[in-house]
Write a protein that holds these residues in place. Sequence first.
Motif, short mmCIF file in Angstrom:
data_model
loop_
_atom_site.label_atom_id
_atom_site.label_comp_id
_atom_site.label_asym_id
_atom_site.label_seq_id
_atom_site.Cartn_x
_atom_site.Cartn_y
_atom_site.Cartn_z
N GLY A 1 0.82 -1.22 0.00
CA GLY A 1 0.00 0.00 0.00
C GLY A 1 0.84 1.25 0.00
N GLN A 2 2.08 1.16 0.42
CA GLN A 2 2.94 2.35 0.46
C GLN A 2 3.57 2.61 -0.91
OE1 GLN A 2 5.20 1.21 4.16
NE2 GLN A 2 4.56 3.26 4.75
N PHE A 3 4.13 3.81 -1.05
CA PHE A 3 4.71 4.16 -2.35
C PHE A 3 6.13 4.71 -2.19
CE2 PHE A 3 2.62 8.01 -0.88
CZ PHE A 3 3.42 9.05 -1.31
N ILE A 4 6.80 4.83 -3.32
CA ILE A 4 8.13 5.47 -3.35
C ILE A 4 8.05 6.65 -4.31
CG2 ILE A 4 9.47 3.38 -2.79
CD1 ILE A 4 9.42 4.61 -6.37
N ILE A 5 9.04 7.53 -4.22
CA ILE A 5 9.16 8.58 -5.23
C ILE A 5 10.49 8.37 -5.94
CG2 ILE A 5 9.54 11.05 -5.60
CD1 ILE A 5 7.56 11.59 -3.41
N ALA A 6 10.44 8.26 -7.24
CA ALA A 6 11.67 8.05 -8.01
C ALA A 6 11.96 9.27 -8.88
CB ALA A 6 11.51 6.81 -8.89
N LYS A 7 13.25 9.50 -9.07
CA LYS A 7 13.69 10.58 -9.98
C LYS A 7 14.80 10.00 -10.84
CE LYS A 7 14.95 14.98 -8.93
NZ LYS A 7 15.32 16.10 -8.05
N GLY B 1 11.49 6.45 0.07
CA GLY B 1 10.32 5.77 0.63
C GLY B 1 10.69 5.00 1.87
N PRO B 2 9.79 4.21 2.42
CA PRO B 2 8.40 4.10 2.00
C PRO B 2 7.58 5.30 2.46
CG PRO B 2 8.80 2.71 3.92
CD PRO B 2 10.10 3.33 3.57
N LEU B 3 6.64 5.73 1.60
CA LEU B 3 5.81 6.89 1.89
C LEU B 3 4.33 6.47 1.92
CD1 LEU B 3 7.68 9.25 -0.57
CD2 LEU B 3 7.79 9.37 1.92
N GLY B 4 3.52 7.32 2.55
CA GLY B 4 2.09 7.03 2.65
C GLY B 4 1.80 5.98 3.71
#
Length: 297
Positions: free
Chosen positions: A31-37, A87-90
Amino acid sequence: MYKILKAGQLAANIYEMVVDAPRVAKRCLPGQFIIAKADEVGERIPLTICDYDREAGTITIVFQPIGASTEKFAQLKTGDSFRDFVGPLGQPSELCLESSLEETKKKRILFVAGGVGTAPVYPQAKWLYEHGIEADVIIGAKTKDLVIMEDKFKSVCGNLYITTDDGSYGRSGMVTKVIEDLHEKEGKSYDHCVAIGPMIMMKFCCLTTKKYNLKTIVSMNPIMVDGTGMCGACRVMVGDEVKFACVDGPEFDGHLIDFDAAMKRQAMYKTEEGRKLLEFREGKTHHGGCGNCGGDK
Ligand code: NAD
Ligand code: FES
């Protein structure tokens, strides 16, 4: 830098990558997300985690290129790296919490996975399976070639129902038809449903499950932009409460969401004029951060 250990394609225009990110893998939950760049100047892209291996220290992401940044992601190969992978985010899925496991074990669970949204359903089904719970899963795709992760799901769920819009594989019709058929023709009933896919699919899943009084959780990942609670893109009314998908979600009770309003807001947020209007109307609740910082400027 976060090395891509494996880059491949699951279907036309659907990419899968296994990324070396031990700190994320150690702590994340379904359920959690990551932010990628991709690089220093690239956009921040929030992506729900599709699998993780704590021992190997890896995170699997699945995405569909829909803009310049995700197009750039798609060009990365095995051995290349992401510049950032945060992450993990959210919040984790409410189904995948040890604290409520005994309650969850009493539930009959149905996952509804649509298109690319099939991927984020997988870690939830897998977590439940590893904790002795076999959920039923519906996978919907436009056509046979776009059905993804079938074999992976087979090993972690109870019944797997595949449907294609054009009838080229599995059942014929959209996921909502399968929900109706299971309830009305096949004697099934459930206590908890999780629907993840395009906004329009989640809207109609919620309208369908309301008929059966079936609690339905949806993932509002599609409305997220920066994933930090600052830009205001993912502001969503859940009942009469203001929530931010990237901080309070991404998962919410779908029966409390006005999807038409959320989709209209999502379209407005795409233009500068629309963002200004939203900021004017929403005032201090426009951003998820301090409310005064102007995070989207
Ligand atoms: P798609 O358009 O192929 O739809 C997938 C399935 O959803 C269809 O096969 C059908 O069964 C069902 N569906 C679609 N429209 C429906 C309707 N009106 N009524 C009932 N069922 C319907 O999906 P896609 O092209 O893979 O989707 C891409 C979208 O998925 C992107 O916009 C992305 O934002 C979204 N997505 C969402 C999440 C999330 O967390 N919610 C995650 C990944 C991707
Ligand atoms: Fe949630 Fe920007 S994506 S506030």
